[in-house]
Design an enzyme around this catalytic site. Structure first.
Site, PDB file in Angstrom:
ATOM      1  CE1 TYR A 156      72.054  51.004  28.940  1.00  0.00           C
ATOM      2  CE2 TYR A 156      71.890  52.218  30.949  1.00  0.00           C
ATOM      3  CZ  TYR A 156      72.012  52.259  29.321  1.00  0.00           C
ATOM      4  OH  TYR A 156      71.754  53.495  28.893  1.00  0.00           O
TER       5      TYR A 156
HETATM    6  P1  NAP Z   1      68.177  53.880  20.398  1.00  0.00           P
HETATM    7  O1  NAP Z   1      67.366  54.915  19.644  1.00  0.00           O
HETATM    8  O2  NAP Z   1      67.629  52.718  20.809  1.00  0.00           O
HETATM    9  O3  NAP Z   1      69.758  53.870  19.590  1.00  0.00           O
HETATM   10  C1  NAP Z   1      70.544  52.839  20.061  1.00  0.00           C
HETATM   11  C2  NAP Z   1      71.548  52.632  19.059  1.00  0.00           C
HETATM   12  O4  NAP Z   1      72.501  51.670  19.276  1.00  0.00           O
HETATM   13  C3  NAP Z   1      70.847  52.263  17.674  1.00  0.00           C
HETATM   14  O5  NAP Z   1      71.253  53.035  16.712  1.00  0.00           O
HETATM   15  C4  NAP Z   1      71.258  50.677  17.389  1.00  0.00           C
HETATM   16  O6  NAP Z   1      71.153  50.619  16.238  1.00  0.00           O
HETATM   17  C5  NAP Z   1      72.665  50.731  17.931  1.00  0.00           C
HETATM   18  N1  NAP Z   1      73.143  49.707  18.721  1.00  0.00           N
HETATM   19  C6  NAP Z   1      72.601  48.583  19.453  1.00  0.00           C
HETATM   20  N2  NAP Z   1      73.253  47.547  19.770  1.00  0.00           N
HETATM   21  C7  NAP Z   1      74.154  47.513  18.716  1.00  0.00           C
HETATM   22  C8  NAP Z   1      74.891  46.682  18.245  1.00  0.00           C
HETATM   23  N3  NAP Z   1      75.123  45.501  18.724  1.00  0.00           N
HETATM   24  N4  NAP Z   1      76.044  46.902  17.247  1.00  0.00           N
HETATM   25  C9  NAP Z   1      75.899  48.151  16.377  1.00  0.00           C
HETATM   26  N5  NAP Z   1      74.997  49.152  16.859  1.00  0.00           N
HETATM   27  C10 NAP Z   1      74.076  48.689  17.835  1.00  0.00           C
HETATM   28  O7  NAP Z   1      68.510  54.583  21.855  1.00  0.00           O
HETATM   29  P2  NAP Z   1      69.295  55.876  22.276  1.00  0.00           P
HETATM   30  O8  NAP Z   1      68.942  56.428  23.537  1.00  0.00           O
HETATM   31  O9  NAP Z   1      69.626  56.780  21.141  1.00  0.00           O
HETATM   32  O10 NAP Z   1      70.817  55.203  22.769  1.00  0.00           O
HETATM   33  C11 NAP Z   1      71.913  55.646  22.451  1.00  0.00           C
HETATM   34  C12 NAP Z   1      72.834  55.787  23.656  1.00  0.00           C
HETATM   35  O11 NAP Z   1      72.566  56.305  24.605  1.00  0.00           O
HETATM   36  C13 NAP Z   1      72.895  54.148  24.345  1.00  0.00           C
HETATM   37  O12 NAP Z   1      74.320  54.057  24.528  1.00  0.00           O
HETATM   38  C14 NAP Z   1      72.296  54.343  25.454  1.00  0.00           C
HETATM   39  O13 NAP Z   1      72.666  53.303  26.452  1.00  0.00           O
HETATM   40  C15 NAP Z   1      72.468  55.797  25.771  1.00  0.00           C
HETATM   41  N6  NAP Z   1      71.684  56.438  26.833  1.00  0.00           N
HETATM   42  C16 NAP Z   1      70.232  56.461  26.613  1.00  0.00           C
HETATM   43  C17 NAP Z   1      69.318  57.272  27.462  1.00  0.00           C
HETATM   44  C18 NAP Z   1      67.995  57.011  27.198  1.00  0.00           C
HETATM   45  O14 NAP Z   1      67.193  57.562  28.226  1.00  0.00           O
HETATM   46  N7  NAP Z   1      67.299  56.919  26.132  1.00  0.00           N
HETATM   47  C19 NAP Z   1      69.664  57.382  28.708  1.00  0.00           C
HETATM   48  C20 NAP Z   1      71.240  57.485  28.835  1.00  0.00           C
HETATM   49  C21 NAP Z   1      71.900  56.703  28.027  1.00  0.00           C
HETATM   50  P3  NAP Z   1      70.896  49.192  15.330  1.00  0.00           P
HETATM   51  O15 NAP Z   1      69.584  48.574  16.315  1.00  0.00           O
HETATM   52  O16 NAP Z   1      70.442  49.204  14.042  1.00  0.00           O
HETATM   53  O17 NAP Z   1      72.178  48.193  15.596  1.00  0.00           O
END
Ligand code: NAP
Length: 253
Positions: A156
């Site tokens: 990651y």
């Molecule tokens: P989340 O609610 O789990 O969202 C992840 C999103 O990515 C979902 O909409 C998922 O949709 C989509 N996704 C994952 N794999 C995919 C694939 N192969 N093809 C298409 N869509 C895909 O979590 P989130 O926190 O909002 O994450 C959004 C971004 O923020 C990510 O890049 C994550 O690394 C980043 N981030 C999160 C945090 C945190 O603490 N939450 C911190 C830093 C960065 P489907 O499952 O419907 O495909």
């Protein structure tokens, strides 16, 4: 109405930060094309937008598929007449195993989902932005792999660090065409990805305490930062890795 009459692709829009950004971008006047694998969840996000008078289209697919990146751009052009930018936000965590225990298949899938997908997206989106005379691309990185990391996050961290280099390359190659590219690096955010933190009070308080603000972000707070980068307010901001991390990077107590 910071994005009045603009057209934006948002991936990872079925939940979390992407779903929050979808609503926020639409409320600010953008037509949004929403991508992720879960079609029903995407449809619910789009329905909420259209019920409030906004414009949204969905296209379910996997961001690791080059054809999907192109199809999202075609959807923006056929439904809304062009493309002004994208919030390339889809991502996944690994399984939490240490580097030496990480199976090569897991490394490959995390890199494909978080980093190669970004290049595929940019390859499809940049010609459309050039045709439009400019635009803004935003890629969701993380504080992990930039200012800090945690054990079990090797693939990651590497994938998110790679996004910063990609953004710099796009910024220097396409700045002359009026295209800006930035990485947005959230701190801990209360989404499905935060997983255990969302349900286990001990883990939630450990993660909250990593931040100077002593709490985890709401997805809307990260969406606000994405809106800034997408909009004309950030007209001289390109090639950056912008933290929206609640002071995670400078907090040592
Ligand atoms: P989340 O609610 O789990 O969202 C992840 C999103 O990515 C979902 O909409 C998922 O949709 C989509 N996704 C994952 N794999 C995919 C694939 N192969 N093809 C298409 N869509 C895909 O979590 P989130 O926190 O909002 O994450 C959004 C971004 O923020 C990510 O890049 C994550 O690394 C980043 N981030 C999160 C945090 C945190 O603490 N939450 C911190 C830093 C960065 P489907 O499952 O419907 O495909």
């Amino acid at each position: 109405m910071l994005l009045k009459d603009k057209v934006f692709i948002i991936t990872g829009a079925s939940s979390g930060i992407g779903a929050a950004a979808a609503g926020l971008f639409a409320r600010n006047g953008a037509a949004v094309v929403l991508g992720a694998r879960r079609e029903r969840e995407l449809a619910a996000v789009a329905a909420a937008i259209t019920a409030s008078g906004g414009r949204a289209a969905i296209l379910a697919g996997d961001v690791t598929d080059p054809g999907y990146a192109e199809a999202l751009v075609e959807q923006a052009q056929s439904r809304f007449g062009g493309l002004d930018g994208a919030f390339n936000n889809a991502g996944r965590l690994g399984s939490g195993r240490m580097v030496a225990d990480t199976p090569p298949e897991e490394w490959a899938d995390v890199l494909a989902t978080n980093l190669t997908s970004a290049c595929l997206a940019a390859r499809a989106q940049l010609p459309a932005l050039v045709a439009r005379g400019g635009g803004s691309l935003i890629f969701t990185g993380s504080f992990i792999g930039h200012t800090a990391t945690l054990p079990g996050m090797g693939s990651y961290a590497a994938s998110k660090a790679g996004l910063v280099g990609l953004v710099q390359a796009i910024a220097v190659e396409y700045g002359v065409r009026g295209i800006r590219a930035n990485a947005l690096l959230p701190g801990g955010t209360m989404t499905a990805m935060a997983g255990e933190a969302a349900t286990n009070p001990g883990a939630a308080s450990f993660i909250a305490n990593l931040h100077a603000l002593k709490r985890i972000a709401r997805p809307e707070e990260i969406a606000n930062a994405a809106l800034f980068l997408a909009s004309g307010l950030a007209s001289f901001v390109t090639g950056t890795a912008m933290l929206a991390d609640g002071g995670n990077s400078i907090s040592k107590v």
